[in-house]
Each structure stands twice: as C-alpha cells, then as structure tokens.
Design an enzyme around this catalytic site. Structure first.
Site, mmCIF file in Angstrom:
data_model
loop_
_atom_site.group_PDB
_atom_site.id
_atom_site.type_symbol
_atom_site.label_atom_id
_atom_site.label_comp_id
_atom_site.label_asym_id
_atom_site.label_seq_id
_atom_site.Cartn_x
_atom_site.Cartn_y
_atom_site.Cartn_z
ATOM 1 N N LYS A 15 -4.116 -1.468 13.101
ATOM 2 C CA LYS A 15 -2.738 -1.862 13.425
ATOM 3 C C LYS A 15 -1.691 -1.008 12.700
ATOM 4 C CE LYS A 15 -2.084 -6.074 12.262
ATOM 5 N NZ LYS A 15 -0.990 -6.338 11.320
ATOM 6 N N ARG A 90 4.248 -14.774 11.998
ATOM 7 C CA ARG A 90 2.898 -15.174 11.600
ATOM 8 C C ARG A 90 2.607 -16.629 11.965
ATOM 9 N NH1 ARG A 90 1.094 -10.821 8.167
ATOM 10 N NH2 ARG A 90 -0.441 -11.509 6.664
ATOM 11 N N ARG A 127 -15.336 -0.015 5.117
ATOM 12 C CA ARG A 127 -14.159 0.290 4.296
ATOM 13 C C ARG A 127 -14.328 -0.294 2.880
ATOM 14 N NH1 ARG A 127 -8.456 -1.865 6.404
ATOM 15 N NH2 ARG A 127 -9.042 -0.731 8.281
ATOM 16 N N ARG A 133 -14.550 -2.389 -2.746
ATOM 17 C CA ARG A 133 -14.034 -3.780 -2.780
ATOM 18 C C ARG A 133 -15.214 -4.738 -2.715
ATOM 19 N NH1 ARG A 133 -9.223 -4.154 1.618
ATOM 20 N NH2 ARG A 133 -8.444 -2.025 1.477
ATOM 21 N N ARG A 144 -11.709 -14.227 7.175
ATOM 22 C CA ARG A 144 -10.381 -13.657 7.391
ATOM 23 C C ARG A 144 -10.101 -13.471 8.885
ATOM 24 N NH1 ARG A 144 -10.432 -9.217 3.298
ATOM 25 N NH2 ARG A 144 -9.939 -7.661 4.844
#
Ligand code: AMP
Length: 194
Positions: A15, A90, A127, A133, A144
């Site tokens: 995005k 949102r 990623r 991470r 998520r």
C-alpha cells in the site's frame, strides 16, 4: 476540481509503495496517518506524546485526536489540489468525520488493493525474517490480517454503496500492479494523471 482519494489494503499488500506513485501521478500529497503520528512522536510534541501512548500498544489513537490531525493536515497549501489518504478512515466514525470535512460527495475514489491472506502472510513472514522482527510470528501476522478485514470491510462496504470502490489485484509484480491501478483509476475518474 480537487482529487480526493483513499487507499486501503491489508498489511503486506504494498500500500505505501503504491500510495506514493499514485499521489505523484495526480499531483497530490499522499497522507499517511501512521506516518503523521510517527512524525509527531519523533518531534515529541504534545500530539506525538499522546498518540505514542496508544500506538505503542498497537491501539488506535482516539478519533477526536486523529480527526483533528487530519483536518489540520488537509488544510495545508499542498493539499488544496487534493490528497490521497492512507490509513484513514479506519472506522465508521472517521468515514463520517471525513464526510463532514469534505462534504458528502467529497471522496472521488477508494482504491482497494486486494491480496489473498496466504500471499500477504508469506510476504510479511519473509519481511520479518529479513528485518529480524522476531515478534512477527505467523499467528501474530494472521491476527493482524484478521483485524484488518474486520475493521476495514464495513468501510469498504460503505464506500461500495456509493459506487466509489476501485478494486485492484495487488498480488503481481509492483510495476504490473501499478499499471493496473493507473489504468483503472484514470478510467474511473474519467481523466488521465500527469
Ligand atoms: P499504521 O502505520 O497505519 O499501522 O499506523 C500506526 C499507528 O498509528 C496505529 O497503530 C495507530 O495507533 C495509529 N493510527 C494510524 N492511523 C490511525 C487512524 N486512522 N485512527 C487511529 N489511529 C491511527
């Protein structure tokens, strides 16, 4: 006439990357509420400290604060030709706040970047590995994405009812997806970009 666009899409759908080039094409700023909050947090100003107390816990910043920040940002000179919003609205309250800000017919198009859950999970896991991470486990990532669907679907439905949604398959190569977005958006808006 100003061009007011919104982009929505699951985490990992690219995005942010696409938002930048779409905004360039139409000569408008890309405004990401997440980036705005991070800028304020870095500056350690009042808004930044308030926002960080929520975003550090992964929670949404209260609407009143977010709506005011967006209203102030879109009042700036560079946003007078229009803007592309990323990360806002949102929730349904924010949809209404944006209507109040722009007038009910103010939104020109909502770009919905679509990607199967399996594709974005794979991308986000890749990623997370590259960026080290360790907290981004598959179950955290899946959660998520579930939260994304649950919160975004009502927003997409509301704009769909106004025939404003332009759906794009976000799973191809970046250049390919960009080409699809430009073609679909030019046709939808009835004009070519720059
Ligand atoms: P993002 O980079 O879009 O994931 O946003 C990072 C953080 O900023 C979120 O976890 C929220 O705390 C906050 N945030 C961004 N956009 C909004 C919004 N529209 N409403 C409330 N909080 C937001």
């Amino acid at each position: 006439m100003a061009t007011h666009l919104i982009i929505v899409g699951p985490p990992g759908a690219g995005k942010g990357t696409h938002a930048t080039v779409i905004a360039e094409r139409y000569g408008i700023p890309a405004i990401s509420t997440g980036d705005l909050f991070r800028q304020h947090a870095k500056a350690q100003d009042e808004l930044g400290q308030l926002a960080a107390s929520y975003s550090d816990r992964g929670e949404l910043v209260p609407d009143e604060v977010t709506d005011r920040m967006v209203a102030e940002r879109v009042a700036e000179d560079d946003a007078q030709p229009g803007f592309l919003l990323d990360g806002y609205p949102r929730n349904m309250h924010q949809v209404e706040a944006l209507d109040a800000l722009l007038g009910a017919n103010g939104v020109d198009a909502v770009i919905s970047l679509e990607a199967d859950d399996a594709v974005v999970v794979k991308r986000l896991l890749g990623r997370a590995k590259i960026e080290g991470r360790v907290d981004d486990t598959e179950s955290v990532i899946r959660h998520r994405i579930e939260v994304y669907h649950a919160t975004t679907q009502p927003i997409i439905d509301a704009y769909q009812a106004r025939n404003l949604v332009v759906s794009i398959d976000g799973t191809g190569a970046i250049d390919e997806v960009r080409g699809h977005i430009f073609a679909a958006l030019d046709a939808f808006l009835g004009r070519a970009g720059k």
